[in-house]
Design an enzyme around this catalytic site. Structure first.
Site, PDB file in Angstrom:
ATOM      1  NE  ARG A  10       2.786 -10.194   3.918  1.00 16.51           N
ATOM      2  CZ  ARG A  10       3.482  -9.247   4.545  1.00 16.51           C
ATOM      3  NH1 ARG A  10       2.899  -8.300   5.248  1.00 16.51           N
ATOM      4  NH2 ARG A  10       4.797  -9.241   4.478  1.00 16.51           N
ATOM      5  CG  HIS A  25       1.537  -5.310   2.354  1.00 16.67           C
ATOM      6  ND1 HIS A  25       0.443  -5.583   3.141  1.00 16.67           N
ATOM      7  CD2 HIS A  25       1.279  -4.149   1.719  1.00 16.67           C
ATOM      8  CE1 HIS A  25      -0.439  -4.607   2.989  1.00 16.67           C
ATOM      9  NE2 HIS A  25       0.038  -3.729   2.128  1.00 16.67           N
ATOM     10  CE1 TYR A  67       7.684  -7.788   6.449  1.00 20.99           C
ATOM     11  CE2 TYR A  67       8.505  -6.030   5.055  1.00 20.99           C
ATOM     12  CZ  TYR A  67       7.579  -7.018   5.302  1.00 20.99           C
ATOM     13  OH  TYR A  67       6.572  -7.243   4.417  1.00 20.99           O
TER      14      TYR A  67
HETATM   15  C1  LIG Z   1      -5.598   4.526   6.464  1.00 17.19           C
HETATM   16  C2  LIG Z   1      -4.477   3.823   5.799  1.00 17.19           C
HETATM   17  N1  LIG Z   1      -3.228   3.968   6.269  1.00 17.19           N
HETATM   18  C3  LIG Z   1      -2.187   3.359   5.660  1.00 17.19           C
HETATM   19  C4  LIG Z   1      -2.392   2.576   4.569  1.00 17.19           C
HETATM   20  C5  LIG Z   1      -1.223   1.912   3.884  1.00 17.19           C
HETATM   21  N2  LIG Z   1      -1.278   0.474   4.076  1.00 17.19           N
HETATM   22  C6  LIG Z   1      -1.852  -0.324   3.148  1.00 17.19           C
HETATM   23  S1  LIG Z   1      -1.966  -1.892   3.656  1.00 17.19           S
HETATM   24  C7  LIG Z   1      -1.219  -1.559   5.134  1.00 17.19           C
HETATM   25  C8  LIG Z   1      -1.055  -2.669   6.132  1.00 17.19           C
HETATM   26  C9  LIG Z   1      -2.352  -3.350   6.428  1.00 17.19           C
HETATM   27  O1  LIG Z   1      -2.198  -4.366   7.338  1.00 17.19           O
HETATM   28  P1  LIG Z   1      -3.409  -5.257   7.833  1.00 17.19           P
HETATM   29  O2  LIG Z   1      -4.533  -4.387   8.271  1.00 17.19           O
HETATM   30  O3  LIG Z   1      -2.870  -6.226   8.813  1.00 17.19           O
HETATM   31  O4  LIG Z   1      -3.905  -6.006   6.526  1.00 17.19           O
HETATM   32  P2  LIG Z   1      -3.103  -6.996   5.557  1.00 17.19           P
HETATM   33  O5  LIG Z   1      -2.719  -6.201   4.334  1.00 17.19           O
HETATM   34  O6  LIG Z   1      -1.938  -7.553   6.267  1.00 17.19           O
HETATM   35  O7  LIG Z   1      -4.090  -8.045   5.171  1.00 17.19           O
HETATM   36  C10 LIG Z   1      -0.887  -0.209   5.201  1.00 17.19           C
HETATM   37  C11 LIG Z   1      -0.184   0.426   6.326  1.00 17.19           C
HETATM   38  C12 LIG Z   1      -3.712   2.447   4.097  1.00 17.19           C
HETATM   39  N3  LIG Z   1      -3.998   1.704   3.016  1.00 17.19           N
HETATM   40  N4  LIG Z   1      -4.726   3.066   4.722  1.00 17.19           N
END
Ligand SMILES: Cc1ncc(C[n+]2csc(CCOP(=O)(O)OP(=O)(O)O)c2C)c(N)n1
Lengths: 383, 323
Positions: free
Chosen positions: A274, A278, A287
């Site tokens: 990425r 985010h 971080y």
């Molecule tokens: C069930 C849930 N918990 C927390 C969140 C908040 N949140 C949104 S994106 C994220 C990180 C996601 O990381 P990843 O699965 O690696 O996907 P990326 O966004 O890096 O593609 C979090 C904690 C959420 N959307 N859904």
């Protein structure tokens, strides 16, 4: 697998298990198992891939700019993940069905969803905004991991419809679920693996391992390379260079073919990065260290395909200029389309909550109407 | 200080006072949480006490239960209201019931912090008000703060409680400022008590969390029209301090309840029923409820229409007075 310590964390590097067909320098390399799946691609296909990569990056950049200007409440950028999305998206067939997260703008592109449509959720004018059945592209899913179960259930439905293993390329159907590395920690995702395995469902689990879940690195989610997890559930897993559009295409095609033919699920870990925050409300400087980003810049998915195309004489300056011109056009389209997205009529929030009439809802709608009318009446009196 | 800072300071103080207090959740460490409520805690207390958990809400609550069984006092953060549902089973089937099932031999001093409510222009699942689901479950205490002083003290009282506490933080008020007397003193009230935040004589408005400010603004506006509105901040939703509301309604004869969550089967309904039972003959008007509609939280561009605002509260006050 080589490990190198960058700053305070260990970055697991590409090792021999990483499927690659195009090196970061843009050299073609062969892979004993997967080369065949990309063998039919000619220069024109590769130019098409290049065009896709450039255009979706531009859509993304424009959306980020729109967010900065206050036109979108939020945007989840795909910067750096273009190859993972275009490679896999292009490997799907029209009858296949895609279950995305909230970042799959490149896959949406491959499925023929107008990029402007993607902005509705982020602008706050709707909660989805497209008909999932039209392009076989489900609504974005914000709750992490939830869509993997929907994908698996859909695939179980495909089985029941007898649309796997018939040998008819236009009938046999596969399902693909996208999710991030963080999502692999969710119960839902692990339950999806279990269901898919025991039902032998025609579903491909496509994990874009972009190394981060907001501020948390891979190390906070897993101690084994993710692709290895699949074997514990009883289906194959493969790690592919997520910045290599050819390799992603080949591996995904192999997995989808396998699912369509009735051989069951497969897990793909697209090893990528990425490049940005985010989302637009995140501040990665809190971080993550800059050196890591610099290292990944050298693996840029667009630069490597461009190097390959030019070096091999598969594309000339005129082509590249034409794609650039087209990307300006699409940026304009995204911008004007975004600004033209109307705010919903307030009363429309009562629409579509139920399929059949619902007295409580009707009562509240009536109240809402009357309440607004009372202001209008008040204004009349004031005048 | 702000409400966000007040929760942060309260957490810090609880961690200093008791080495068994742990903070855990997604992104709570280096990032300090997406709202920076846990900012700086990991730096000062280390990764063992401020734990960046895997992205798994059921896992967060389930392991918090295990840690509590081992004598720790975990404070788990659920990043947003809409992401609490994967943990729902652990909360209502396990956390809420273990003390009862063990006939009191097990106590689970777990606090679950949830930034909740709308009004920040977020995408879906980031603006919900799920408090009634939890208030409906016996075994949980459910509280919410509306001022920095309450945020500071209530989080410490929640951590000190031997019961599981759902601690709802009004996210759109995180940046509201107010004085906090960190030496205790006047602004500390018991966790289960409501508080009269503006005395008045004609109508009682009972609100909580993000709506307290709105209710106060409405009372202010009503005062300019010569109407004297009393505002009560409920603070605790389970148990609900019906005594405080009853006492007020006996004086004013009128009650309007206000919350962001849907009106249907909401906290307002419970309060209306209880107040009606207890002081029917003091009431000059039916209890009126102001709240959200029976729809999913709508897209942010219409959330201002969804959320009860000062006008909706005033409208109810007027209707109540018109009886
Ligand atoms: C069930 C849930 N918990 C927390 C969140 C908040 N949140 C949104 S994106 C994220 C990180 C996601 O990381 P990843 O699965 O690696 O996907 P990326 O966004 O890096 O593609 C979090 C904690 C959420 N959307 N859904």
């Amino acid at each position: 697998m080589t490990d190198s310590v960058v700053g305070t964390r260990t970055v697991r590097h590409d090792g021999p298990e990483l499927v690659q067909l195009l090196t970061p320098e843009g050299e073609r390399v062969e892979h004993p198992e997967y080369s065949d799946y990309a063998a039919h691609l000619g220069p024109e296909d590769l130019r098409g891939f290049y065009r896709d990569l450039v255009l979706v990056r531009r859509v993304d950049a424009e959306a980020t700019a729109l967010q900065r200007q206050g036109e979108l409440g939020l945007w989840a950028s795909l910067l750096g993940q273009e190859a993972a999305q275009i490679g896999s998206g292009r490997a799907t067939r029209p009858q296949d069905y895609v279950f995305p997260t909230y970042r799959e703008h490149g896959v949406a592109w491959c499925r023929g969803v107008d990029p402007v449509t993607l902005l509705g959720l982020y602008r706050g004018v709707n909660l989805g905004g497209w008909d999932p059945h039209q392009n076989h592209f489900q609504l974005y899913t914000i709750v992490i991991g939830a869509q993997t179960l929907h994908a698996t259930g859909y695939a179980m439905g495909v089985q029941r419809d007898g649309a796997v293993g018939t040998g008819d390329p236009d009938r046999d159907t596969a399902v693909i679920a996208y999710f991030g590395d963080g999502a692999t920690s969710q119960g839902d995702v692990n339950e999806a693996f279990v269901f898919a395995a025991v039902t032998n469902a025609p579903v491909v689990f496509f994990c874009q391992n972009n190394q981060w879940a907001i501020s948390e690195p891979n190390e906070r989610q897993t101690r084994v390379p993710l692709y290895q997890r699949a074997s514990g559930f009883g289906f194959p897993g493969v790690r592919v260079d997520g910045n290599d559009v050819l390799a992603v295409y080949a591996v995904t095609k192999a997995a989808l073919d396998r699912a369509r033919s009735g051989d069951g699920p497969m897990f793909i870990e697209a090893f990528t990065y990425r490049m940005g925050a985010h989302t637009t409300s995140d501040d990665p400087t809190r971080y993550r260290i800059a050196a890591e980003v610099e290292e990944w810049k050298l693996k840029d998915p667009i630069a490597r395909l461009k190097a390959y195309l030019s070096r091999g004489g598969h594309a000339d300056a005129e082509f590249f200029d034409a794609v650039d011109a087209e990307s300006d056009e699409i940026a304009t389209h995204v911008r004007s389309g975004c600004l033209a997205l109307p705010d919903p009529e307030p009363e429309s929030m009562f629409d579509h909550v139920y399929a059949d009439p619902h007295p409580l809802l009707e009562e509240e709608r009536e109240w809402f109407r009357g309440y607004h009318a009372s202001f209008a009446a008040g204004e009349e009196v004031a005048r | 200080m702000t409400i966000a800072k007040a929760v942060n300071s309260g957490l810090r103080r609880a961690m200093e006072d008791d080495p068994k207090v742990l903070v855990m959740g997604e992104d709570v460490g280096k990032l300090g949480g997406v709202f920076r409520v846990t900012d700086g805690l990991q730096k000062d207390f280390g990764e063992d006490r401020v734990i960046d958990t895997p992205l798994a809400e059921s896992g967060i609550v389930g392991t918090a239960i295990g840690l509590a069984l081992r004598g720790f006092r975990p404070v788990a953060e659920i990043q947003f209201d809409g992401f609490i549902y994967p943990a729902y089973d652990q909360i209502v089937s396990q956390l809420a019931k273990m003390g009862y099932r063990s006939a009191g031999s097990v106590r689970l001093p777990v606090v679950i912090r949830v930034p909740y409510g709308g009004g920040i222009g977020a995408v879906e699942h980031h603006s919900e008000s799920p408090e009634a689901y939890f208030a409906h479950t016996a075994g949980l205490r459910v509280v919410t703060c509306s001022t920095p002083a309450d945020a500071y003290w209530m989080i410490q009282d929640a951590i000190a409680s031997d019961d599981p506490v759902m601690f709802f933080e009004p996210k759109r008020r995180y940046w509201d400022k107010g004085d906090v007397d960190v030496d205790g003193g006047s602004d500390r009230a018991p966790l289960h008590r409501a508080r009269v935040v503006r005395p008045g004589s004609q109508v009682t408005v009972a609100a909580y969390g993000p709506m307290v400010k709105t209710a106060l603004q409405a009372a202010e506006a009503a005062a300019q029209e010569g109407k004297d509105v009393e505002v009560i901040d409920l603070r605790s939703l389970s148990p609900l301090d019906v005594d405080a509301v009853e006492e007020s309604v006996r004086r004013t004869g009128r009650l309007v309840t206000v919350h962001e969550a849907p009106v249907f089967l909401g906290l307002g309904a419970e309060l209306a029923a209880r107040v009606t039972e207890r002081c029917f003959y003091s009431l000059e008007a039916p209890v009126l409820r102001v709240g959200g509609f029976h729809i999913p939280y709508p897209p942010s561009r219409v959330e201002e229409e969804y959320l009860p605002d000062l006008d909706r509260v005033l409208d109810a006050v007027d209707r109540s007075l018109a009886f």
